[in-house]
Structures are given as structure tokens and as C-alpha cells.
Enzyme design. Structure first.
Site, PDB file in Angstrom:
ATOM      1  N   ASP A 132       0.305  -9.248   3.096  1.00 47.08           N
ATOM      2  CA  ASP A 132      -1.026  -8.985   3.672  1.00 47.08           C
ATOM      3  C   ASP A 132      -2.213  -9.262   2.743  1.00 47.08           C
ATOM      4  O   ASP A 132      -3.346  -9.328   3.198  1.00 47.08           O
ATOM      5  CB  ASP A 132      -1.106  -7.517   4.131  1.00 47.08           C
ATOM      6  CG  ASP A 132      -0.063  -7.198   5.192  1.00 47.08           C
ATOM      7  OD1 ASP A 132       0.334  -8.119   5.923  1.00 47.08           O
ATOM      8  OD2 ASP A 132       0.356  -6.034   5.275  1.00 47.08           O
TER       9      ASP A 132
ATOM     10  N   ASP B  83       0.785  -1.221   0.000  1.00 47.78           N
ATOM     11  CA  ASP B  83       0.000   0.000   0.000  1.00 47.78           C
ATOM     12  C   ASP B  83       0.835   1.297   0.000  1.00 47.78           C
ATOM     13  O   ASP B  83       0.687   2.152  -0.879  1.00 47.78           O
ATOM     14  CB  ASP B  83      -0.861  -0.090   1.273  1.00 47.78           C
ATOM     15  CG  ASP B  83      -1.794   1.047   1.439  1.00 47.78           C
ATOM     16  OD1 ASP B  83      -2.303   1.519   0.419  1.00 47.78           O
ATOM     17  OD2 ASP B  83      -2.007   1.463   2.592  1.00 47.78           O
TER      18      ASP B  83
END
Ligand code: F6P
Length: 324
Positions: A133, A108
Site C-alpha cells: 500500500d 501498519d
């Protein structure tokens, strides 16, 4: 195939490392060389751009890394790159080395950096989803997630042996940042009795009632998985002990989950996406994030690829409850 505007590319890893990052670096470097491009590896992610820490790379500099965990380029979370000054220094380095495009392997925060370089500084970037993740849009899986799940399962199977032998409850905390995705998958695959994820408020009364009802029916050990972004393992364990009187231990798997040899699925994903990154760059397709959806390459704008909520929870929970 060669795009005349792209003669040299850079590649970097950023954020938390994950198994398969090396395989992606290898694929980027070799695909670039195959297509007649020069490649520089940027050390320590965006910080290496700011510090002008780059290395020339060729096919031999990525020998025998497809099976190695971590990243030979090192990785970091650069605070300096969040500033205007840091970004200007990074741009100066890219210019100095005559780099025409940059492949960013990360999650991210790394995508935010790649998107900033593209949107604000008009520099060609492409993102490859490298995070354990699995919390990015545009791909079924992120690189490293499969291996991290396997690593967690290996450890949990061992904890199960002692849980059974000593008739105890264990609360095991797994990584996943703010997402409960890995906890959910790990819980189902480990045959865990319960799972706590940040997406739902923990129901301790229900959890303890289940443990006590199970004990009455002769169930002697429990494995409860909790996600790091939700309830902490030691707190959950203490709460269970207080509410039931049952001896409960906690284990935090933490960074163990980020290491080790990437599994086949992660090597395949890394390799396919590394090559795709070079090919998209040669087509002049910049500011995009790559992924694989239902086995097909998927290309979306970087700005759309950031944090995703998974929708697996209700189905996985139903199965965990059914099979406990
Ligand atoms: O994003 C990958 C990840 O391993 C998360 O699961 C975790 O929350 C975080 O990185 C840990 O980061 P650090 O290594 O900086 O503590």
C-alpha cells in the site's frame, strides 16, 4: 560488531503478504548468520508466537527465495495478539526460545504489534515496511508496492485491448486499503482517463461530462481507475451507465496485485532493509522502523512510522487530466 545482548533473533511476516517479503526474510537470515547470530522464523506472524510455531533457520533455508512472491513464513492478521493474554503468550514463546530481538516485516497493523512489544513489554523489535500500500511514514516506498503497480499495469494493458475493440468504458478497481496512492500511480502509468480515490469525493457529473465530451471528439474507450477504499468499481460502472447510457464494465484486480515475482526495485529494497535490520539490532537500536529515503537508510521510532497520507495527488491528477 556483535552486541553481547543479542545472540538469537526471530523474524516474522505479518498482515497482507507482498512481493519482496521473501527477499527480506532471506536478507535477515543470512545477515544474522554472517554476524554469528542464531535465527528462528516465526510462522504466521504474531499468531505463530502465540501458538509457539517457530522454525530454526540458516543460510540454506532461504535458498532461491529472493525471486518468489508471498512469504515462506506465511502471514496472518492475528486477533489474539490484540489481547493482553495473547501478548503474554507471545512473550512466553520468545522467552522459551531465548530470542533476544524480533524483526517484523509488515504494514501498519504489524508495526502496531512491534511497537506494543517494545513499549509495553520492553522486548527489542525492529520493523521493515512490507506492504503493497505504500502508506507508512519513514520510507519513500514500502516493499511490494512497485511490483503491485507493475502487476496492475500488466492487467490494465490487457483490458485496454478489449476496451478499444468494443468501444467501452471500463472501471478498474485496485487495492490500496484506505489509501489512493496505488490507484493514482497506476492511473498515471496506465494512461487512464480518470481516477477516483478515497481522499476526494467522486464527482460523477464531471466524470460523465468528460466521457460524453470525449465521445463527441472521437474518443472511443475509457479506462477509469478506482481505489478499493473509495468508490467500488461496480457502483461507479452502474452510475456511468445510468448517467450516460454508455456501456460500462467493471473489473476488480484485488489479490492478483499481491502476488508474483518481486521486481528489481522491491528486491533491492528488501535486501537492503533486511541487512539493515540485523545491523541496527546489533547496534542496540530497538523500537525502530526502517526505510529508505532518497537512497539512504532512514531509521525512525516505530510509533511514528504508522499510517501516512501521501501528497502526490494534486500533481498526478493534473497530469492525468492534461494527458487524457
Ligand atoms: O494491506 C495490503 C492489502 O492488500 C490492502 O491493499 C488490502 O486492502 C488488504 O490488504 C486486503 O486484505 P485481506 O487479504 O485480508 O483481504
Amino acid at each position: 560488531m556483535k552486541n553481547s545482548k543479542i545472540n538469537k533473533i526471530g523474524v516474522l511476516c505479518s498482515g497482507g503478504d507482498g512481493p519482496g517479503m521473501n527477499a527480506a526474510v532471506r536478507a535477515v537470515v543470512r545477515a544474522a548468520c554472517f554476524n554469528g547470530l542464531k535465527v528462528e522464523g516465526v510462522m504466521r506472524g504474531y499468531q505463530g508466537l502465540i501458538d509457539n510455531d517457530l522454525i530454526d533457520m540458516g543460510p540454506r533455508s532461504v535458498s532461491n527465495i529472493i525471486s518468489r512472491g508471498g512469504t515462506i513464513l506465511k502471514t496472518a492478521r492475528s486477533k489474539d495478539f490484540r489481547t493482553q493474554e495473547g501478548q503474554a503468550k507471545a512473550m512466553a514463546t520468545l522467552k522459551k526460545h531465548k530470542i533476544d530481538g524480533l524483526v517484523v516485516i509488515g504494514g501498519d497493523g504489524s508495526y502496531l504489534g512491534a511497537s506494543t512489544l517494545y513499549e509495553k513489554w520492553r522486548f527489542p523489535t525492529i520493523g521493515i515496511p512490507g506492504t503493497i500500500d505504500n502508506d507508512l511514514f519513514g520510507t519513500d516506498q514500502t516493499i511490494g508496492c512497485h511490483t503491485a503497480i507493475n502487476t496492475a499495469l500488466d492487467a490494465i494493458d490487457k483490458v485496454r485491448d478489449t476496451a478499444q475493440s468494443m468501444e467501452r468504458v471500463f472501471v478498474i478497481e485496485v487495492m490500496g486499503n484506505r489509501s489512493g496512492y496505488m490507484a493514482m500511480e497506476v492511473a498515471l502509468a496506465a494512461g487512464a482517463e480518470d481516477v477516483i480515490v478515497p481522499e476526494f469525493k467522486p464527482n460523477y457529473k464531471q466524470l460523465c461530462d468528460n466521457i460524453q465530451a470525449g465521445n463527441k471528439k472521437g474518443k472511443i474507450s475509457w479506462i477509469i481507475i478506482t481505489a478499493e477504499g473509495g468508490a467500488k468499481a461496480d457502483v461507479v460502472a452502474q452510475t456511468i451507465t445510468n448517467m450516460t447510457g454508455v456501456e460500462t464494465r467493471s473489473v476488480v484486480l484485488g489479490h492478483v496485485m499481491r502476488g508474483g515475482t518481486p521486481c528489481g526495485a522491491d528486491r533491492l529494497l528488501s535486501t537492503r532493509l533486511g541487512v539493515a535490520a540485523v545491523e541496527e539490532m546489533l547496534k542496540g537500536n530497538f523500537g525502530v522502523a526502517l526505510g529508505v529515503i532518497r537512497d539512504k537508510l532512514n531509521v525512525i521510532p516505530l510509533a511514528q512510522a504508522r499510517k501516512r497520507d501521501n501528497d502526490i495527488y494534486q500533481e498526478r491528477l493534473r497530469l492525468i487530466e492534461m494527458l487524457r
